[in-house]
Design a protein around this motif. Sequence first.
Motif, PDB file in Angstrom:
ATOM      1  N   LEU A 111       2.599   7.131   6.385  1.00  0.00           N
ATOM      2  CA  LEU A 111       2.109   7.879   5.240  1.00  0.00           C
ATOM      3  C   LEU A 111       0.644   7.522   4.940  1.00  0.00           C
ATOM      4  CD1 LEU A 111       5.259   7.585   2.961  1.00  0.00           C
ATOM      5  CD2 LEU A 111       4.425   9.663   4.075  1.00  0.00           C
ATOM      6  N   PRO A 112      -0.146   8.483   4.506  1.00  0.00           N
ATOM      7  CA  PRO A 112      -1.581   8.242   4.264  1.00  0.00           C
ATOM      8  C   PRO A 112      -1.829   7.481   2.968  1.00  0.00           C
ATOM      9  CG  PRO A 112      -1.024  10.514   3.738  1.00  0.00           C
ATOM     10  CD  PRO A 112       0.220   9.906   4.315  1.00  0.00           C
ATOM     11  N   ALA A 113      -1.725   6.182   3.041  1.00  0.00           N
ATOM     12  CA  ALA A 113      -1.942   5.272   1.925  1.00  0.00           C
ATOM     13  C   ALA A 113      -2.762   4.091   2.430  1.00  0.00           C
ATOM     14  CB  ALA A 113      -0.606   4.789   1.353  1.00  0.00           C
ATOM     15  N   PRO A 114      -3.420   3.340   1.540  1.00  0.00           N
ATOM     16  CA  PRO A 114      -4.211   2.185   1.997  1.00  0.00           C
ATOM     17  C   PRO A 114      -3.355   1.139   2.710  1.00  0.00           C
ATOM     18  CG  PRO A 114      -4.745   2.765  -0.268  1.00  0.00           C
ATOM     19  CD  PRO A 114      -3.530   3.560   0.089  1.00  0.00           C
ATOM     20  N   LYS A 115      -3.998   0.423   3.607  1.00  0.00           N
ATOM     21  CA  LYS A 115      -3.326  -0.672   4.305  1.00  0.00           C
ATOM     22  C   LYS A 115      -3.400  -1.936   3.459  1.00  0.00           C
ATOM     23  CE  LYS A 115      -3.305  -3.204   8.683  1.00  0.00           C
ATOM     24  NZ  LYS A 115      -3.951  -3.377  10.007  1.00  0.00           N
ATOM     25  N   PRO A 116      -2.284  -2.633   3.242  1.00  0.00           N
ATOM     26  CA  PRO A 116      -2.351  -3.886   2.479  1.00  0.00           C
ATOM     27  C   PRO A 116      -2.974  -4.995   3.316  1.00  0.00           C
ATOM     28  CG  PRO A 116      -0.125  -3.551   3.305  1.00  0.00           C
ATOM     29  CD  PRO A 116      -0.905  -2.330   3.694  1.00  0.00           C
ATOM     30  N   ILE A 117      -3.883  -5.731   2.723  1.00  0.00           N
ATOM     31  CA  ILE A 117      -4.570  -6.815   3.434  1.00  0.00           C
ATOM     32  C   ILE A 117      -4.082  -8.176   2.942  1.00  0.00           C
ATOM     33  CG2 ILE A 117      -6.793  -7.821   4.050  1.00  0.00           C
ATOM     34  CD1 ILE A 117      -6.347  -4.977   5.128  1.00  0.00           C
ATOM     35  N   ALA A 118      -4.043  -8.381   1.630  1.00  0.00           N
ATOM     36  CA  ALA A 118      -3.617  -9.674   1.084  1.00  0.00           C
ATOM     37  C   ALA A 118      -3.349  -9.524  -0.412  1.00  0.00           C
ATOM     38  CB  ALA A 118      -4.695 -10.739   1.313  1.00  0.00           C
ATOM     39  N   PHE A 119      -2.540 -10.434  -0.937  1.00  0.00           N
ATOM     40  CA  PHE A 119      -2.412 -10.534  -2.392  1.00  0.00           C
ATOM     41  C   PHE A 119      -2.331 -12.001  -2.779  1.00  0.00           C
ATOM     42  CE2 PHE A 119       2.192 -10.510  -1.406  1.00  0.00           C
ATOM     43  CZ  PHE A 119       2.669 -11.503  -2.255  1.00  0.00           C
ATOM     44  N   ARG A 120      -2.655 -12.250  -4.042  1.00  0.00           N
ATOM     45  CA  ARG A 120      -2.627 -13.603  -4.587  1.00  0.00           C
ATOM     46  C   ARG A 120      -1.964 -13.575  -5.956  1.00  0.00           C
ATOM     47  NH1 ARG A 120      -8.165 -16.574  -6.310  1.00  0.00           N
ATOM     48  NH2 ARG A 120      -8.156 -14.741  -7.682  1.00  0.00           N
ATOM     49  N   VAL A 121      -1.061 -14.531  -6.185  1.00  0.00           N
ATOM     50  CA  VAL A 121      -0.421 -14.721  -7.475  1.00  0.00           C
ATOM     51  C   VAL A 121      -0.734 -16.131  -7.940  1.00  0.00           C
ATOM     52  CG1 VAL A 121       1.779 -14.894  -8.701  1.00  0.00           C
ATOM     53  CG2 VAL A 121       1.424 -13.072  -7.013  1.00  0.00           C
ATOM     54  N   MET A 122      -1.248 -16.257  -9.157  1.00  0.00           N
ATOM     55  CA  MET A 122      -1.558 -17.568  -9.727  1.00  0.00           C
ATOM     56  C   MET A 122      -0.645 -17.773 -10.935  1.00  0.00           C
ATOM     57  SD  MET A 122      -5.724 -17.530  -9.471  1.00  0.00           S
ATOM     58  CE  MET A 122      -5.812 -15.954 -10.338  1.00  0.00           C
ATOM     59  N   ARG A 123       0.300 -18.681 -10.788  1.00  0.00           N
ATOM     60  CA  ARG A 123       1.275 -18.924 -11.850  1.00  0.00           C
ATOM     61  C   ARG A 123       0.723 -19.937 -12.845  1.00  0.00           C
ATOM     62  NH1 ARG A 123       7.554 -21.054 -11.162  1.00  0.00           N
ATOM     63  NH2 ARG A 123       8.109 -20.870 -13.373  1.00  0.00           N
ATOM     64  N   GLN A 124       0.949 -19.640 -14.135  1.00  0.00           N
ATOM     65  CA  GLN A 124       0.564 -20.552 -15.215  1.00  0.00           C
ATOM     66  C   GLN A 124       1.712 -20.598 -16.213  1.00  0.00           C
ATOM     67  OE1 GLN A 124      -3.134 -18.371 -16.074  1.00  0.00           O
ATOM     68  NE2 GLN A 124      -4.256 -20.241 -15.577  1.00  0.00           N
ATOM     69  N   GLY A 125       2.574 -21.589 -16.065  1.00  0.00           N
ATOM     70  CA  GLY A 125       3.733 -21.703 -16.945  1.00  0.00           C
ATOM     71  C   GLY A 125       4.675 -20.533 -16.779  1.00  0.00           C
ATOM     72  N   SER A 140      -6.879  -4.502  -0.325  1.00  0.00           N
ATOM     73  CA  SER A 140      -6.346  -3.443   0.529  1.00  0.00           C
ATOM     74  C   SER A 140      -7.497  -2.748   1.248  1.00  0.00           C
ATOM     75  CB  SER A 140      -5.544  -2.429  -0.299  1.00  0.00           C
ATOM     76  OG  SER A 140      -6.355  -1.841  -1.300  1.00  0.00           O
ATOM     77  N   SER A 141      -7.163  -1.912   2.225  1.00  0.00           N
ATOM     78  CA  SER A 141      -8.205  -1.203   2.959  1.00  0.00           C
ATOM     79  C   SER A 141      -8.827  -0.112   2.096  1.00  0.00           C
ATOM     80  CB  SER A 141      -7.623  -0.581   4.233  1.00  0.00           C
ATOM     81  OG  SER A 141      -6.660   0.403   3.917  1.00  0.00           O
ATOM     82  N   ARG A 142     -10.085   0.166   2.334  1.00  0.00           N
ATOM     83  CA  ARG A 142     -10.771   1.255   1.636  1.00  0.00           C
ATOM     84  C   ARG A 142     -10.689   2.518   2.488  1.00  0.00           C
ATOM     85  NH1 ARG A 142     -17.117   1.461  -0.468  1.00  0.00           N
ATOM     86  NH2 ARG A 142     -16.901   3.453  -1.604  1.00  0.00           N
ATOM     87  N   ILE A 143     -10.470   3.654   1.842  1.00  0.00           N
ATOM     88  CA  ILE A 143     -10.480   4.933   2.544  1.00  0.00           C
ATOM     89  C   ILE A 143     -11.935   5.365   2.643  1.00  0.00           C
ATOM     90  CG2 ILE A 143      -9.545   7.258   2.639  1.00  0.00           C
ATOM     91  CD1 ILE A 143      -7.462   4.930   2.611  1.00  0.00           C
ATOM     92  N   ASP A 144     -12.499   5.269   3.837  1.00  0.00           N
ATOM     93  CA  ASP A 144     -13.924   5.528   4.022  1.00  0.00           C
ATOM     94  C   ASP A 144     -14.245   7.013   3.905  1.00  0.00           C
ATOM     95  OD1 ASP A 144     -14.727   2.873   4.425  1.00  0.00           O
ATOM     96  OD2 ASP A 144     -14.142   2.946   6.537  1.00  0.00           O
ATOM     97  N   ASN A 145     -15.448   7.283   3.430  1.00  0.00           N
ATOM     98  CA  ASN A 145     -15.974   8.650   3.362  1.00  0.00           C
ATOM     99  C   ASN A 145     -15.034   9.593   2.623  1.00  0.00           C
ATOM    100  OD1 ASN A 145     -18.251   7.905   5.066  1.00  0.00           O
ATOM    101  ND2 ASN A 145     -16.784   7.917   6.767  1.00  0.00           N
ATOM    102  N   ALA A 146     -14.527   9.116   1.483  1.00  0.00           N
ATOM    103  CA  ALA A 146     -13.566   9.895   0.713  1.00  0.00           C
ATOM    104  C   ALA A 146     -14.001   9.979  -0.748  1.00  0.00           C
ATOM    105  CB  ALA A 146     -12.176   9.281   0.822  1.00  0.00           C
TER     106      ALA A 146
END
Length: 251
Positions: free
Chosen positions: A117-131, A140-146
Amino acid sequence: MNQPAIVKPCHEKTFQQGNIYCQYDSDEITSFLPDMLNSEYWQEKNAIVGSAQGRGTTWFIASKNADNVERHWVLRHYYRGGLIGKVIHDQYLFTGYKNTRAAREFALLTSMRALGLPAPKPIAFRVMRQGLFYRADLLSSRIDNAQDLVGMLSKAPIRGSLWQEIGKVIKSFHQRGIYHHDLNAHNILVDDANKVWLIDFDQGEQRAKQNQWPEENMARLLRSFRKEQQRVTNFQWAEKNWQALLNGYQS
């Protein structure tokens, strides 16, 4: 309607250190650092090439990998909306890493890409827990020239065949049970090859297809066009364009 091609999913790896939990695509990032989910990291490398304002700032990144291939990415921090967002801004109740907004969107993007499906590609995520709470970021990937539809329609009308293609693409997501929580004219992009993309799947999910949510999704999109028509000067949209979109959706 042509079926999307099946593509190989990303190779996910996990990084955890203290209160920081990350997942990333090791095909895209060979030497991962959690700081890659900070805009300051890319600013120091002069890799920020643009930004967009929504609830917060979305950063556009251009960076070369070890093979000197330039990668175009989008970095987004998760912010709350509504009245509660004015109080706690970007904190969410922690109920497990897999339940975080970033992990869910990363997983959904991975599933959609595997379906072609034409959606961005996931590259990475970060979760920072605090209590009891957490903050999160997504790369995520950018859709170029759009451009998004609001930007396009603020300049000129688009032809009926493109409206029909937009409808067909939305239908391809719905047929696979993909619910877009915020389907609106800003989250539909068209690139310079006239390929249609959907972006921003925060709070999206895969749902059973036998209930009413696709109709509700489409009603939300129609409200979006009508809202932008009132808000944007010379917005080149009319009700007949919606019928063309529906013709594509129903074909």
